[in-house]
Design a protein around this motif. Sequence first.
Motif, mmCIF file in Angstrom:
data_model
loop_
_atom_site.group_PDB
_atom_site.id
_atom_site.type_symbol
_atom_site.label_atom_id
_atom_site.label_comp_id
_atom_site.label_asym_id
_atom_site.label_seq_id
_atom_site.Cartn_x
_atom_site.Cartn_y
_atom_site.Cartn_z
ATOM 1 N N ASP A 249 4.088 5.638 -5.526
ATOM 2 C CA ASP A 249 4.096 5.648 -6.987
ATOM 3 C C ASP A 249 3.055 6.627 -7.518
ATOM 4 N N ARG B 156 0.837 -1.207 0.000
ATOM 5 C CA ARG B 156 0.000 0.000 0.000
ATOM 6 C C ARG B 156 0.870 1.254 0.000
ATOM 7 N N LYS C 287 2.411 1.707 -3.397
ATOM 8 C CA LYS C 287 1.390 2.182 -4.356
ATOM 9 C C LYS C 287 1.134 3.660 -4.146
ATOM 10 N N SER C 288 1.072 4.104 -2.870
ATOM 11 C CA SER C 288 0.805 5.537 -2.623
ATOM 12 C C SER C 288 2.009 6.396 -3.006
#
Length: 181
Positions: A179, A173, A176-177
């Motif tokens: 990126d 997570r 992903k945040s």
Amino acid sequence: MKIAKRIASAVVVAGAALMAQGAMAADISNPDVALDLSSGGDIFGHLFTGNNAANTFAERYTFTLSEGSSIFADTFSSSGNAKNGLDILGLSLFNDDGLVLKGTQLSTGKTDQWELTSGPLAAGNYFLLVSGTVLSKAAGAYTGSATVTAVPEPATYGMLLGGLGLVGAVAARRRKSQDAA
């Protein structure tokens, strides 16, 4: 004359049998010794003083285990040459029902070494049996150690895998945040 020879030979055989009884090896074992494994391990051993050549020993080291424990034990004896000291013949684990596990001999001769490793054991009373023979009139000794570890319950492995999964999900997570930003 034949009867006298038979009687004489019977007396000789009986005398030889009685002499053989006197030549048998003596058991020079210590009484049972209690091991304290509450802190995870304990050491044990025996020093045999001189003039015990050909005598035997079978010594019991008693202890109590809680449910799901495993044990590792080893014994070691070293001598100047293969004709002095001790010949350790066995290391075994017993409970109230009898033999649980036999140890493995790792070396013999100048150095005798045995080890024993168990899987999870039921709660109860156990003893290690160290047996052997004294080889010479010189003093000899063996030492040993026993360590006990708790084996985790299957539910513990499930919780460990679940925790690793959560750590992996949090890391994914975050990645992903980062990126997205």
